[in-house]
Structure formats: structure tokens, C-alpha cells
Write a protein that holds these residues in place. Structure first.
Motif: not given
Length: 124
Positions: A41-52
Motif C-alpha cells: 500500500p502506498g508504494k510502487e510495484r517492486d520486482f520479486v523474482a524471475s525465471i527464464n
């Protein structure tokens, strides 16, 4: 119609675990990287994890490294996020996304298909 549907969110105590799933329909995404992002809430969308695309390469935000694990099952067109040792600061809406590319990326600009999100709340 292409659709990503997240599930598995909920309320959990600090130190607990949750497993998020993101099922895709309408198209096969086995050739594309996939990722999880989150927005508190009140924050930007942040990266958590990715997979190729193959599932052999993963990339994590420092804040979740060692606690979260991303995986995928291309036969099921589904990506998962196993979250362990959850902290109150992990509370957010979690979104899954499909990349334009096969390789992993932390930038939201590389992802062009998004789910609606699932709420994760961690109580202290």
C-alpha cells in the motif's frame, strides 16, 4: 483470451509459508520468462523474482533471496512462488507477469502480460 490467474495468497503469521501459483490460459508461455512482482500500500510495484523460459535460471530481489523460490511447470503453463520465513514487510499484492523475452529481467518494462494479483498479508 490470454489470462493469468494468481492464487494461494492469504493471511499468515510471521515465520510462516505460502505458495503462490499463476496459471496461464489462452496461450502457451513456455518460450518466455516469467516473474513475480509485488506492491505494498502506498508504494510502487517492486520486482520479486524471475525465471527464464527453461526454468534453469532464476533471479531474486535481495529482500527475498534465500527465503523465496520461483519455479515453473511449462506443461501446466504455470509459475509458482514458494515463500518461506515470511515477514510483515512481505505484505503486499503479488502479481505474476510474462516477459517479452526468454531471459530473466527485473524490469517491469520487459513484461507485457500481467495477472490481477493476490493479496498476501503477514501478521507480526
Amino acid at each position: 483470451q490470454v489470462q493469468l490467474v494468481e492464487s494461494g495468497g492469504g493471511l499468515v503469521q510471521a515465520g510462516g509459508s505460502l505458495r503462490l501459483s499463476c496459471a496461464a490460459s489462452g496461450r502457451t508461455f513456455s518460450s518466455y520468462a516469467r516473474a513475480w512482482f509485488r506492491q505494498a500500500p502506498g508504494k510502487e510495484r517492486d520486482f520479486v523474482a524471475s525465471i527464464n523460459s527453461s526454468g534453469y535460471t532464476t533471479y531474486y530481489a535481495d529482500s527475498v533471496k534465500g527465503r523465496f523460490t520461483i519455479s515453473r511447470d511449462n506443461a501446466k503453463n504455470t509459475v509458482y512462488l514458494q515463500m518461506n520465513s515470511l515477514k510483515p514487510e512481505d505484505t503486499a499484492v503479488y502479481y505474476c507477469a510474462v516477459s517479452r523475452w526468454a531471459t530473466t529481467s527485473w524490469s517491469s518494462e520487459d513484461y507485457n502480460i500481467w495477472g490481477q494479483g493476490t493479496q498476501v498479508t503477514v501478521s507480526s
